[in-house]
Design a protein around this motif. Sequence first.
Motif, PDB file in Angstrom:
ATOM      1  N   UNK A   1     -28.969  54.308  23.015  1.00 11.54           N
ATOM      2  CA  UNK A   1     -27.618  54.105  23.527  1.00 11.54           C
ATOM      3  C   UNK A   1     -27.595  53.208  24.764  1.00 11.54           C
ATOM      4  N   UNK A   2     -28.495  53.470  25.699  1.00  7.23           N
ATOM      5  CA  UNK A   2     -28.510  52.694  26.943  1.00  7.23           C
ATOM      6  C   UNK A   2     -28.953  51.248  26.727  1.00  7.23           C
ATOM      7  N   UNK A   3     -29.565  50.955  25.586  1.00 10.42           N
ATOM      8  CA  UNK A   3     -29.997  49.591  25.285  1.00 10.42           C
ATOM      9  C   UNK A   3     -28.942  48.802  24.509  1.00 10.42           C
ATOM     10  N   UNK A   4     -27.951  49.489  23.967  1.00  7.54           N
ATOM     11  CA  UNK A   4     -26.889  48.812  23.205  1.00  7.54           C
ATOM     12  C   UNK A   4     -25.971  48.056  24.157  1.00  7.54           C
TER      13      UNK A   4
ATOM     14  N   UNK B   1     -19.077  50.399  21.461  1.00  7.67           N
ATOM     15  CA  UNK B   1     -17.681  50.596  21.049  1.00  7.67           C
ATOM     16  C   UNK B   1     -17.550  50.675  19.537  1.00  7.67           C
ATOM     17  N   UNK B   2     -18.345  49.870  18.835  1.00  2.61           N
ATOM     18  CA  UNK B   2     -18.324  49.904  17.374  1.00  2.61           C
ATOM     19  C   UNK B   2     -18.792  51.258  16.858  1.00  2.61           C
ATOM     20  N   UNK B   3     -19.879  51.767  17.412  1.00  7.50           N
ATOM     21  CA  UNK B   3     -20.376  53.084  17.002  1.00  7.50           C
ATOM     22  C   UNK B   3     -19.324  54.143  17.324  1.00  7.50           C
ATOM     23  N   UNK B   4     -18.767  54.106  18.531  1.00  4.59           N
ATOM     24  CA  UNK B   4     -17.777  55.118  18.918  1.00  4.59           C
ATOM     25  C   UNK B   4     -16.555  55.083  18.008  1.00  4.59           C
ATOM     26  N   UNK B   5     -16.148  53.902  17.577  1.00 11.27           N
ATOM     27  CA  UNK B   5     -14.992  53.794  16.690  1.00 11.27           C
ATOM     28  C   UNK B   5     -15.265  54.428  15.326  1.00 11.27           C
TER      29      UNK B   5
END
Length: 67
Positions: free
Chosen positions: A33-36, A42-46
């Motif tokens: 996560x910290x490397x994204x 935002x794409x993953x969260x969506x």
Amino acid sequence: MSSETPCIAVCMMDPRTKLCFGCGRTLPEIARWHKMDRTERLSVMASLPARMAEAGLERMEPRPKRA
């Protein structure tokens, strides 16, 4: 859900779907996560609400903050 992370401090993985019961992410997503970059996060969260629904998992409530 924070604008920076979907983590709600309920960190338990569903053994069937391999998704976190709290946020819906996979362990590899959590680990990097910290490397994204922001766009990828935002794409993953969506995608998380649909991912959880498709897996038949109900989103858990956040843990209360300690005083």
